[in-house]
Structure formats: C-alpha cells, structure tokens
Write a protein that holds these residues in place. Sequence first.
Motif, short mmCIF file in Angstrom:
data_model
loop_
_atom_site.label_atom_id
_atom_site.label_comp_id
_atom_site.label_asym_id
_atom_site.label_seq_id
_atom_site.Cartn_x
_atom_site.Cartn_y
_atom_site.Cartn_z
N VAL A 90 42.46 -46.32 29.50
CA VAL A 90 41.41 -45.65 30.26
C VAL A 90 40.09 -46.37 30.00
O VAL A 90 39.13 -45.80 29.49
N ASN A 91 40.07 -47.64 30.33
CA ASN A 91 38.94 -48.48 29.94
C ASN A 91 37.91 -48.72 31.04
O ASN A 91 37.03 -49.53 30.88
N TYR A 92 38.01 -48.01 32.15
CA TYR A 92 36.96 -48.11 33.16
C TYR A 92 36.90 -46.79 33.93
O TYR A 92 37.85 -46.01 33.94
N ARG A 93 35.79 -46.50 34.55
CA ARG A 93 35.55 -45.17 35.14
C ARG A 93 36.57 -44.76 36.19
O ARG A 93 37.01 -43.62 36.23
N ASP A 94 36.94 -45.69 37.07
CA ASP A 94 37.91 -45.33 38.10
C ASP A 94 39.25 -44.93 37.47
O ASP A 94 39.93 -44.04 37.97
N HIS A 95 39.60 -45.57 36.39
CA HIS A 95 40.85 -45.22 35.70
C HIS A 95 40.72 -43.85 35.05
O HIS A 95 41.67 -43.06 35.04
N GLN A 96 39.55 -43.54 34.49
CA GLN A 96 39.33 -42.21 33.91
C GLN A 96 39.47 -41.13 34.99
O GLN A 96 40.11 -40.10 34.78
N LYS A 97 38.88 -41.38 36.15
CA LYS A 97 38.95 -40.42 37.25
C LYS A 97 40.40 -40.26 37.71
O LYS A 97 40.88 -39.15 37.91
N LYS A 111 33.96 -42.92 26.85
CA LYS A 111 34.08 -44.34 26.54
C LYS A 111 35.55 -44.73 26.59
O LYS A 111 36.42 -43.90 26.79
N ALA A 112 35.81 -45.99 26.36
CA ALA A 112 37.19 -46.48 26.35
C ALA A 112 38.00 -45.76 25.28
O ALA A 112 37.48 -45.34 24.25
N TYR A 114 40.90 -46.18 22.58
CA TYR A 114 41.62 -47.20 21.82
C TYR A 114 42.77 -46.54 21.09
O TYR A 114 42.66 -45.42 20.62
#
Length: 137
Positions: A90-97, A111-112, A114
């Motif tokens: 989940v290292n970028y906003r679109d992936h979080q969404k 944040k990312a 890890y």
Amino acid sequence: MKFIRYEQADKTQIGILNQAGTDILPLSGLLPYRSYATMQELIENITGDELSQLKTALYTEAACPVVPVTQVKILPPIDKPIHDILCVGVNYRDHQKEASEALNDFKAAPKAVYFAKRAIRILGDGGEIQSRPDLDD
C-alpha cells in the motif's frame, strides 16, 4: 540495468538483460577477470568501475556473446536470502484507496506499510512449491 540469474546447460550464471529484454549479456563475457558465483556475492563485491563497465556495455551493445532469454531457465535473483525480505505494501494513495474499497476492515494508513517476509528459499518462475500438509491443513 537488470541483473538476471539463469541456468544454461546445468550451469548457473549471472548476466544483465539487454535493453529489449530478449538477450542476456553474461557477466563472464563482460567481466572475464571476475567470477561472481551468486547474486549476493555480486551485490557485496562489485566495484563502481565494474558497474560503469556493465552500464557502458549495455548501452553500447558491446561485442559480447549474448544468450537468448528463450534458451535459458530464469532463476530467482537470490534463492537463499541471508535475512528477511523487507516489503512495501500500500505504497501509494491510489493503492490505499483501492484497498480500502475492496476490504471492509482495511484502515488506510497515512504512509506506506512495511512488512517483512521470512524466506528460507525463493522459487523462480514455474518453480514447484513443496506442500507441507503436516504443518498446515
């Protein structure tokens, strides 16, 4: 520059992929005075000068015997890691969404994310995963 570990005629070798990704330039042809048996050894011991030589060879398509990718078995870069593998999820906003929409209990982290993965052995493409039904049903 993409380093690759491969097997040809029952011999494991390390090389770099050409720009088209169709051929391998074996390190044995590019750095004939050095012998890197494993990718870990390469990582730990390659010099800045050697990296420059490889980069020059890659971009000038140096006269070096090449090996077609189709004629080798591609191996994992490192088959036996010396420590856990650090991963980023989940290292970028679109992936979080995307993750928060797909998973009900997912709480988007600011944040990312890890995490570590324990690995005793890494398999290459098409490698057989050994079953352990005695440990997990």
